[in-house]
Design an enzyme around this catalytic site. Structure first.
Site, PDB file in Angstrom:
ATOM      1  N   LYS A  14       0.702  -1.185   0.063  1.00 26.41           N
ATOM      2  CA  LYS A  14       0.037   0.028  -0.015  1.00 26.41           C
ATOM      3  C   LYS A  14       0.729   1.145   0.002  1.00 26.41           C
ATOM      4  O   LYS A  14       0.631   2.293  -0.635  1.00 26.41           O
ATOM      5  CB  LYS A  14      -0.861   0.015   0.980  1.00 26.41           C
ATOM      6  CG  LYS A  14      -1.893  -1.163   1.177  1.00 26.41           C
ATOM      7  CD  LYS A  14      -2.954  -1.079   2.326  1.00 26.41           C
ATOM      8  CE  LYS A  14      -2.257  -1.240   3.804  1.00 26.41           C
ATOM      9  NZ  LYS A  14      -1.892  -2.472   4.314  1.00 26.41           N
ATOM     10  N   ARG A  89      -9.827   0.247   8.715  1.00 27.81           N
ATOM     11  CA  ARG A  89      -9.469  -1.046   9.182  1.00 27.81           C
ATOM     12  C   ARG A  89     -10.650  -1.706   9.921  1.00 27.81           C
ATOM     13  O   ARG A  89     -10.284  -3.112  10.190  1.00 27.81           O
ATOM     14  CB  ARG A  89      -8.277  -0.960   9.939  1.00 27.81           C
ATOM     15  CG  ARG A  89      -6.947  -1.246   9.371  1.00 27.81           C
ATOM     16  CD  ARG A  89      -5.879  -1.086  10.278  1.00 27.81           C
ATOM     17  NE  ARG A  89      -4.584  -1.881  10.132  1.00 27.81           N
ATOM     18  CZ  ARG A  89      -3.424  -1.306   9.616  1.00 27.81           C
ATOM     19  NH1 ARG A  89      -3.572  -0.143   8.931  1.00 27.81           N
ATOM     20  NH2 ARG A  89      -2.326  -1.957   9.538  1.00 27.81           N
ATOM     21  N   ARG A 128      11.490  -6.363   4.800  1.00 25.68           N
ATOM     22  CA  ARG A 128      11.207  -4.861   5.195  1.00 25.68           C
ATOM     23  C   ARG A 128      11.737  -4.610   6.630  1.00 25.68           C
ATOM     24  O   ARG A 128      12.435  -3.518   6.827  1.00 25.68           O
ATOM     25  CB  ARG A 128       9.700  -4.504   5.112  1.00 25.68           C
ATOM     26  CG  ARG A 128       9.477  -2.994   5.496  1.00 25.68           C
ATOM     27  CD  ARG A 128       8.080  -2.589   5.043  1.00 25.68           C
ATOM     28  NE  ARG A 128       7.140  -2.803   6.092  1.00 25.68           N
ATOM     29  CZ  ARG A 128       5.893  -2.713   6.103  1.00 25.68           C
ATOM     30  NH1 ARG A 128       5.387  -2.211   5.064  1.00 25.68           N
ATOM     31  NH2 ARG A 128       5.240  -2.994   6.951  1.00 25.68           N
ATOM     32  N   ARG A 134      11.231  -0.701  11.937  1.00 28.48           N
ATOM     33  CA  ARG A 134      10.040  -1.007  12.518  1.00 28.48           C
ATOM     34  C   ARG A 134      10.045  -2.267  13.433  1.00 28.48           C
ATOM     35  O   ARG A 134      10.132  -3.368  12.873  1.00 28.48           O
ATOM     36  CB  ARG A 134       8.868  -0.895  11.417  1.00 28.48           C
ATOM     37  CG  ARG A 134       8.283   0.231  11.069  1.00 28.48           C
ATOM     38  CD  ARG A 134       7.277   0.163   9.984  1.00 28.48           C
ATOM     39  NE  ARG A 134       6.068  -0.482  10.328  1.00 28.48           N
ATOM     40  CZ  ARG A 134       4.962  -0.607   9.665  1.00 28.48           C
ATOM     41  NH1 ARG A 134       4.913  -0.019   8.605  1.00 28.48           N
ATOM     42  NH2 ARG A 134       4.103  -1.389  10.322  1.00 28.48           N
ATOM     43  N   ARG A 146      -0.698  -9.322  13.309  1.00 30.71           N
ATOM     44  CA  ARG A 146      -1.166  -8.279  12.193  1.00 30.71           C
ATOM     45  C   ARG A 146      -2.074  -8.905  11.385  1.00 30.71           C
ATOM     46  O   ARG A 146      -3.117  -8.351  10.888  1.00 30.71           O
ATOM     47  CB  ARG A 146      -0.153  -7.520  11.996  1.00 30.71           C
ATOM     48  CG  ARG A 146       0.574  -6.431  12.915  1.00 30.71           C
ATOM     49  CD  ARG A 146       1.789  -5.801  12.854  1.00 30.71           C
ATOM     50  NE  ARG A 146       2.195  -5.389  11.399  1.00 30.71           N
ATOM     51  CZ  ARG A 146       3.194  -5.286  10.886  1.00 30.71           C
ATOM     52  NH1 ARG A 146       4.324  -5.797  11.266  1.00 30.71           N
ATOM     53  NH2 ARG A 146       3.406  -4.763   9.481  1.00 30.71           N
TER      54      ARG A 146
HETATM   55  P1  ADP Z   1       0.849  -2.183   8.072  1.00 27.73           P
HETATM   56  O1  ADP Z   1      -0.277  -2.168   7.174  1.00 27.73           O
HETATM   57  O2  ADP Z   1       2.014  -2.761   7.325  1.00 27.73           O
HETATM   58  O3  ADP Z   1       0.648  -3.336   9.466  1.00 27.73           O
HETATM   59  P2  ADP Z   1       0.704   0.474   9.282  1.00 27.73           P
HETATM   60  O4  ADP Z   1       1.888   1.224   9.243  1.00 27.73           O
HETATM   61  O5  ADP Z   1      -0.241   0.720   8.390  1.00 27.73           O
HETATM   62  O6  ADP Z   1       1.196  -1.210   9.056  1.00 27.73           O
HETATM   63  O7  ADP Z   1       0.028   0.329  10.827  1.00 27.73           O
HETATM   64  C1  ADP Z   1       1.011  -0.146  11.994  1.00 27.73           C
HETATM   65  C2  ADP Z   1       0.011  -0.286  13.162  1.00 27.73           C
HETATM   66  O8  ADP Z   1      -0.630   1.087  13.520  1.00 27.73           O
HETATM   67  C3  ADP Z   1      -1.041  -1.409  13.056  1.00 27.73           C
HETATM   68  O9  ADP Z   1      -0.541  -2.662  13.682  1.00 27.73           O
HETATM   69  C4  ADP Z   1      -1.948  -0.742  14.161  1.00 27.73           C
HETATM   70  O10 ADP Z   1      -1.591  -0.759  15.291  1.00 27.73           O
HETATM   71  C5  ADP Z   1      -1.741   1.037  13.955  1.00 27.73           C
HETATM   72  N1  ADP Z   1      -2.825   1.202  13.031  1.00 27.73           N
HETATM   73  C6  ADP Z   1      -2.590   1.722  11.896  1.00 27.73           C
HETATM   74  N2  ADP Z   1      -3.542   2.128  11.260  1.00 27.73           N
HETATM   75  C7  ADP Z   1      -4.805   1.696  11.926  1.00 27.73           C
HETATM   76  C8  ADP Z   1      -6.307   1.823  11.875  1.00 27.73           C
HETATM   77  N3  ADP Z   1      -6.768   2.460  10.911  1.00 27.73           N
HETATM   78  N4  ADP Z   1      -6.882   1.157  12.835  1.00 27.73           N
HETATM   79  C9  ADP Z   1      -6.280   0.734  14.091  1.00 27.73           C
HETATM   80  N5  ADP Z   1      -4.994   0.724  14.077  1.00 27.73           N
HETATM   81  C10 ADP Z   1      -4.170   1.075  13.125  1.00 27.73           C
END
Ligand code: ADP
Length: 192
Positions: A14, A89, A128, A134, A146
């Site tokens: 993404k 999400r 990554r 991270r 996740r």
């Molecule tokens: P990825 O898609 O690689 O898991 P992101 O960078 O989108 O990672 O998100 C990292 C973390 O941030 C998620 O595991 C969650 O804890 C939190 N997070 C991000 N966006 C949301 C969301 N829309 N709702 C709830 N938690 C979120």
């Protein structure tokens, strides 16, 4: 305004595709993951609220996420449109996003869903993790949490947009350019 949701599991690409969409269409990028990492880095109250959830690979509570997105949309309301990355999400977040956009007399044009098999996701995230810094990418257990959060809470969001007839599925395996071509085709339909 043309507003796009870029949807897919962790590691689907993404972020990579968002950069290309922004460069081509000039949309404002709203990545909730990036916003949380910024808050964490700056040690804000919001960052402190999100930290334990993020550290464990769990979703941050809806009200915290929705408040942050509301603020960001207000801040950039003159943008030509938004690309939402990693948001919504949960179904509650998707409903809240519709309401937030309605306040600005706009809506989601389409939801682009990047499909990638689970084994490929794990491989990409661990890869990554070697360079991203991270912590949530460096631990297989957190990656599994996740992916489980995605399957349990986020997959129903696809159904939400299917009902609205807004979903466009893209194969997320292949060359970055090839995937972007498919995404562009989907977006171009909304500029006609
Ligand atoms: P990825 O898609 O690689 O898991 P992101 O960078 O989108 O990672 O998100 C990292 C973390 O941030 C998620 O595991 C969650 O804890 C939190 N997070 C991000 N966006 C949301 C969301 N829309 N709702 C709830 N938690 C979120």
């Amino acid at each position: 305004m043309v507003n796009i949701v870029l949807f897919g599991p962790p590691g689907a690409g993404k972020g990579t595709q968002s950069e290309k969409i922004i460069a081509k269409y000039g949309l404002k990028h709203i990545s909730t993951g990036d916003l949380f990492r910024k808050h964490l880095g700056e040690g804000t109250d919001l960052g402190k609220k999100a930290q334990s959830f993020m550290d464990n690979g769990k979703l941050v509570p809806d009200e915290v996420v929705i408040g942050m997105v509301d603020e960001t949309i207000n801040e950039f309301k003159t943008a030509p449109g938004f690309i939402f990355d990693g948001f919504p999400r949960t179904v509650a977040q998707a409903e809240a996003l519709d309401a937030l956009l309605a306040k600005h007399e706009t809506s989601i044009a389409c939801m682009i869903m990047l499909n990638v098999p689970e084994e490929e996701l794990k491989k990409r995230l661990l890869e990554r993790g070697k360079t991203s810094g991270r912590a949530d990418d460096q631990n297989e257990e957190k990656i599994n949490v996740r992916i489980q959060e995605y399957l349990n809470k986020t997959v129903p969001v696809a159904e939400f947009y299917t009902h609205q007839n807004k979903i466009c599925k893209v194969n997320g395996v292949g060359s970055i350019e090839g995937i972007f071509d498919q995404i562009s085709l989907a977006i171009d339909g909304h500029y006609a």
